[in-house]
Design a protein around this motif. Structure first.
Motif, PDB file in Angstrom:
ATOM      1  N   GLU A 151      38.683 150.322  25.666  1.00 39.57           N
ATOM      2  CA  GLU A 151      38.140 150.267  24.550  1.00 39.57           C
ATOM      3  C   GLU A 151      38.606 149.730  22.676  1.00 39.57           C
ATOM      4  O   GLU A 151      37.977 149.202  21.787  1.00 39.57           O
ATOM      5  CB  GLU A 151      36.619 151.540  23.547  1.00 39.57           C
ATOM      6  CG  GLU A 151      36.102 152.062  24.762  1.00 39.57           C
ATOM      7  CD  GLU A 151      35.066 150.693  25.106  1.00 39.57           C
ATOM      8  OE1 GLU A 151      34.789 149.908  24.313  1.00 39.57           O
ATOM      9  OE2 GLU A 151      34.393 150.964  26.020  1.00 39.57           O
ATOM     10  N   VAL A 152      40.163 149.902  22.880  1.00 43.22           N
ATOM     11  CA  VAL A 152      40.694 149.733  22.075  1.00 43.22           C
ATOM     12  C   VAL A 152      41.293 148.653  21.945  1.00 43.22           C
ATOM     13  O   VAL A 152      40.832 147.588  20.767  1.00 43.22           O
ATOM     14  CB  VAL A 152      42.289 151.223  21.843  1.00 43.22           C
ATOM     15  CG1 VAL A 152      43.281 150.092  20.037  1.00 43.22           C
ATOM     16  CG2 VAL A 152      41.697 152.127  21.088  1.00 43.22           C
ATOM     17  N   ARG A 153      41.737 147.935  23.013  1.00 47.74           N
ATOM     18  CA  ARG A 153      41.532 146.739  23.464  1.00 47.74           C
ATOM     19  C   ARG A 153      40.727 145.642  22.926  1.00 47.74           C
ATOM     20  O   ARG A 153      41.019 144.704  22.838  1.00 47.74           O
ATOM     21  CB  ARG A 153      42.864 146.535  24.034  1.00 47.74           C
ATOM     22  CG  ARG A 153      44.155 147.179  24.338  1.00 47.74           C
ATOM     23  CD  ARG A 153      44.765 146.414  25.362  1.00 47.74           C
ATOM     24  NE  ARG A 153      44.655 147.592  27.067  1.00 47.74           N
ATOM     25  CZ  ARG A 153      44.427 148.539  27.010  1.00 47.74           C
ATOM     26  NH1 ARG A 153      45.253 148.910  27.019  1.00 47.74           N
ATOM     27  NH2 ARG A 153      43.749 149.142  28.089  1.00 47.74           N
ATOM     28  N   ARG A 154      39.876 146.326  23.711  1.00 49.58           N
ATOM     29  CA  ARG A 154      38.291 145.327  23.431  1.00 49.58           C
ATOM     30  C   ARG A 154      38.163 144.832  22.195  1.00 49.58           C
ATOM     31  O   ARG A 154      37.520 143.542  21.921  1.00 49.58           O
ATOM     32  CB  ARG A 154      37.496 145.575  24.169  1.00 49.58           C
ATOM     33  CG  ARG A 154      35.905 145.343  24.237  1.00 49.58           C
ATOM     34  CD  ARG A 154      34.831 145.226  25.182  1.00 49.58           C
ATOM     35  NE  ARG A 154      34.518 147.113  25.175  1.00 49.58           N
ATOM     36  CZ  ARG A 154      33.643 147.034  26.088  1.00 49.58           C
ATOM     37  NH1 ARG A 154      32.886 146.291  26.792  1.00 49.58           N
ATOM     38  NH2 ARG A 154      33.272 148.162  26.249  1.00 49.58           N
ATOM     39  N   THR A 155      38.077 145.275  20.780  1.00 47.10           N
ATOM     40  CA  THR A 155      37.663 145.271  19.354  1.00 47.10           C
ATOM     41  C   THR A 155      39.104 144.720  19.192  1.00 47.10           C
ATOM     42  O   THR A 155      38.664 144.361  17.983  1.00 47.10           O
ATOM     43  CB  THR A 155      37.618 146.944  18.976  1.00 47.10           C
ATOM     44  OG1 THR A 155      38.937 147.651  18.845  1.00 47.10           O
ATOM     45  CG2 THR A 155      36.779 147.484  19.633  1.00 47.10           C
ATOM     46  N   SER A 156      39.689 144.620  20.354  1.00 43.80           N
ATOM     47  CA  SER A 156      41.099 143.943  18.917  1.00 43.80           C
ATOM     48  C   SER A 156      40.930 141.898  19.258  1.00 43.80           C
ATOM     49  O   SER A 156      40.931 141.163  17.909  1.00 43.80           O
ATOM     50  CB  SER A 156      42.242 143.634  19.674  1.00 43.80           C
ATOM     51  OG  SER A 156      42.478 142.931  21.532  1.00 43.80           O
TER      52      SER A 156
ATOM     53  N   VAL B 115      48.911 139.342  26.731  1.00 42.06           N
ATOM     54  CA  VAL B 115      49.343 140.040  27.456  1.00 42.06           C
ATOM     55  C   VAL B 115      49.985 141.637  26.519  1.00 42.06           C
ATOM     56  O   VAL B 115      50.587 141.368  25.644  1.00 42.06           O
ATOM     57  CB  VAL B 115      50.045 140.223  28.634  1.00 42.06           C
ATOM     58  CG1 VAL B 115      50.464 141.467  29.186  1.00 42.06           C
ATOM     59  CG2 VAL B 115      49.638 139.052  29.168  1.00 42.06           C
ATOM     60  N   PRO B 116      49.246 142.850  26.328  1.00 37.66           N
ATOM     61  CA  PRO B 116      49.449 144.194  25.399  1.00 37.66           C
ATOM     62  C   PRO B 116      50.651 144.319  26.651  1.00 37.66           C
ATOM     63  O   PRO B 116      51.154 144.612  27.120  1.00 37.66           O
ATOM     64  CB  PRO B 116      48.884 144.799  26.571  1.00 37.66           C
ATOM     65  CG  PRO B 116      47.241 144.665  26.405  1.00 37.66           C
ATOM     66  CD  PRO B 116      47.338 142.728  27.631  1.00 37.66           C
ATOM     67  N   ALA B 117      51.321 144.567  25.628  1.00 41.35           N
ATOM     68  CA  ALA B 117      53.175 145.396  25.661  1.00 41.35           C
ATOM     69  C   ALA B 117      52.567 147.047  27.200  1.00 41.35           C
ATOM     70  O   ALA B 117      51.901 147.324  27.140  1.00 41.35           O
ATOM     71  CB  ALA B 117      53.372 146.406  24.340  1.00 41.35           C
ATOM     72  N   GLY B 118      53.556 146.989  27.563  1.00 38.20           N
ATOM     73  CA  GLY B 118      53.836 147.557  28.837  1.00 38.20           C
ATOM     74  C   GLY B 118      53.382 146.729  29.747  1.00 38.20           C
ATOM     75  O   GLY B 118      53.264 147.337  31.200  1.00 38.20           O
TER      76      GLY B 118
ATOM     77  N   ASP C 227      54.783 138.923  33.558  1.00 39.39           N
ATOM     78  CA  ASP C 227      54.937 137.406  34.315  1.00 39.39           C
ATOM     79  C   ASP C 227      55.742 137.419  32.992  1.00 39.39           C
ATOM     80  O   ASP C 227      54.122 136.418  32.699  1.00 39.39           O
ATOM     81  CB  ASP C 227      54.497 136.632  35.522  1.00 39.39           C
ATOM     82  CG  ASP C 227      54.436 135.990  36.000  1.00 39.39           C
ATOM     83  OD1 ASP C 227      55.273 134.821  34.655  1.00 39.39           O
ATOM     84  OD2 ASP C 227      54.521 135.014  36.781  1.00 39.39           O
ATOM     85  N   PRO C 228      56.326 136.927  32.191  1.00 34.05           N
ATOM     86  CA  PRO C 228      56.634 135.618  31.389  1.00 34.05           C
ATOM     87  C   PRO C 228      56.408 134.599  31.271  1.00 34.05           C
ATOM     88  O   PRO C 228      55.979 133.827  30.203  1.00 34.05           O
ATOM     89  CB  PRO C 228      58.438 135.755  30.990  1.00 34.05           C
ATOM     90  CG  PRO C 228      58.791 135.829  32.916  1.00 34.05           C
ATOM     91  CD  PRO C 228      58.211 136.288  33.499  1.00 34.05           C
ATOM     92  N   PHE C 229      55.509 133.941  32.359  1.00 35.00           N
ATOM     93  CA  PHE C 229      55.391 132.682  32.053  1.00 35.00           C
ATOM     94  C   PHE C 229      53.886 132.415  32.375  1.00 35.00           C
ATOM     95  O   PHE C 229      53.002 131.363  32.739  1.00 35.00           O
ATOM     96  CB  PHE C 229      55.352 131.495  33.414  1.00 35.00           C
ATOM     97  CG  PHE C 229      56.976 131.757  33.317  1.00 35.00           C
ATOM     98  CD1 PHE C 229      57.860 130.883  32.128  1.00 35.00           C
ATOM     99  CD2 PHE C 229      58.129 132.706  34.143  1.00 35.00           C
ATOM    100  CE1 PHE C 229      59.017 130.777  31.990  1.00 35.00           C
ATOM    101  CE2 PHE C 229      59.374 132.692  33.847  1.00 35.00           C
ATOM    102  CZ  PHE C 229      59.706 131.850  32.034  1.00 35.00           C
ATOM    103  N   CYS C 230      53.031 133.745  32.438  1.00 37.97           N
ATOM    104  CA  CYS C 230      51.376 133.451  32.985  1.00 37.97           C
ATOM    105  C   CYS C 230      50.842 135.370  32.491  1.00 37.97           C
ATOM    106  O   CYS C 230      51.362 135.877  31.793  1.00 37.97           O
ATOM    107  CB  CYS C 230      51.172 134.116  34.605  1.00 37.97           C
ATOM    108  SG  CYS C 230      49.213 132.836  34.708  1.00 37.97           S
ATOM    109  N   GLY C 231      49.451 134.828  32.233  1.00 34.41           N
ATOM    110  CA  GLY C 231      48.908 135.953  31.808  1.00 34.41           C
ATOM    111  C   GLY C 231      48.398 137.187  33.021  1.00 34.41           C
ATOM    112  O   GLY C 231      49.639 137.398  33.804  1.00 34.41           O
ATOM    113  N   ALA C 232      47.760 138.097  32.943  1.00 39.78           N
ATOM    114  CA  ALA C 232      47.729 139.179  33.559  1.00 39.78           C
ATOM    115  C   ALA C 232      45.999 139.815  33.623  1.00 39.78           C
ATOM    116  O   ALA C 232      45.144 139.455  32.669  1.00 39.78           O
ATOM    117  CB  ALA C 232      48.443 140.186  32.829  1.00 39.78           C
ATOM    118  N   VAL C 233      45.808 140.854  34.617  1.00 35.45           N
ATOM    119  CA  VAL C 233      44.821 141.549  34.859  1.00 35.45           C
ATOM    120  C   VAL C 233      44.866 143.078  35.206  1.00 35.45           C
ATOM    121  O   VAL C 233      45.971 142.927  35.544  1.00 35.45           O
ATOM    122  CB  VAL C 233      43.795 140.728  35.931  1.00 35.45           C
ATOM    123  CG1 VAL C 233      42.892 141.375  36.900  1.00 35.45           C
ATOM    124  CG2 VAL C 233      43.750 139.200  35.922  1.00 35.45           C
ATOM    125  N   LEU C 234      44.215 143.691  33.914  1.00 36.73           N
ATOM    126  CA  LEU C 234      44.395 145.207  33.966  1.00 36.73           C
ATOM    127  C   LEU C 234      43.122 145.527  35.125  1.00 36.73           C
ATOM    128  O   LEU C 234      41.820 145.147  34.049  1.00 36.73           O
ATOM    129  CB  LEU C 234      44.579 145.294  32.785  1.00 36.73           C
ATOM    130  CG  LEU C 234      45.564 145.823  32.279  1.00 36.73           C
ATOM    131  CD1 LEU C 234      46.103 143.968  32.120  1.00 36.73           C
ATOM    132  CD2 LEU C 234      45.949 146.222  31.422  1.00 36.73           C
TER     133      LEU C 234
END
Length: 205
Positions: A89-94, A183-186, A190-197
């Motif tokens: 929820e915190v990241r969603r409000t960012s 991409v959030p810390a932690g 991959d330094p060249f692509c995004g991420a899916v959580l």
């Protein structure tokens, strides 16, 4: 101890091929290209392993991989059935990234995890075989396969065969970051692509 390790993740990085071990610790990685391959193995309670093998024409002898226990002993912990996705929820409000909560996921009525990703801005889905697909993120004209995290643990095979690790009916929330800068810390796998959580309600497969 000499016994088999069940449900260890085994992946060949160069081919994006992955599987899990059976109850006896055995596994098969099909469709590997000939030549030298890096094999990654990870299992809960063991140190991760990386080994280099040579794939030759005509078959090869079975590869035996020994996993080591971590050298430190943890204090006793209490495991509860409810998984936490603290920070969602915190990241969603960012205002950075795409966020799907449980209601949004249920509206998509997914059969496989890739169904959740279909039609999302900056995301493409590529069928692999029946009831299986992988997905990629787009940033401008660049396309790449993002790193994937399930309940805070990175999946070695990324999007390929993700349904072997995640029961889509258990998915509680999803975060999508198309750019590595978002991409959030932690979670920067991959330094060249995004991420899916991915966050689940109950333990995955």
């Amino acid at each position: 101890t000499g016994g088999g390790v069940e449900r260890a993740q085994v992946a060949a990085a160069e081919n994006y091929v992955a599987t899990v071990t059976d109850s006896s610790g055995r596994f098969v990685l099909p469709r590997l290209a000939l030549g030298t391959q890096s094999i990654y193995v990870r299992a809960l309670g063991y140190l991760p392993r990386r080994l280099v093998v040579d794939i030759v024409d005509g078959g090869s002898e079975p590869e035996r991989i020994v996993l080591q226990r971590p050298p430190t002993t943890l204090r006793a912990v209490t495991v509860r059935a409810v998984r936490s996705y603290a920070g969602f929820e915190v990241r969603r409000t960012s205002g950075v990234g795409l966020f799907l909560d449980e209601a949004a996921i249920q509206r998509r009525n997914p059969l496989i995890f890739a169904d959740i990703m279909r039609s999302l801005p900056g995301v493409g889905v590529l069928p692999v075989k029946s009831f299986s697909a992988k997905f990629y993120t787009r940033l401008g004209i660049k396309e790449c396969e993002p790193s994937v995290w399930v309940d805070g643990v990175e999946v070695l095979s990324r999007t390929q065969d993700l349904d072997a690790y995640v029961d889509v009916s258990n998915v509680r929330a999803v975060e999508v970051y198309s750019s590595p800068a978002e991409v959030p810390a932690g979670f920067a796998g991959d330094p060249f692509c995004g991420a899916v959580l991915i966050w689940t309600r109950r333990p995955s497969k």
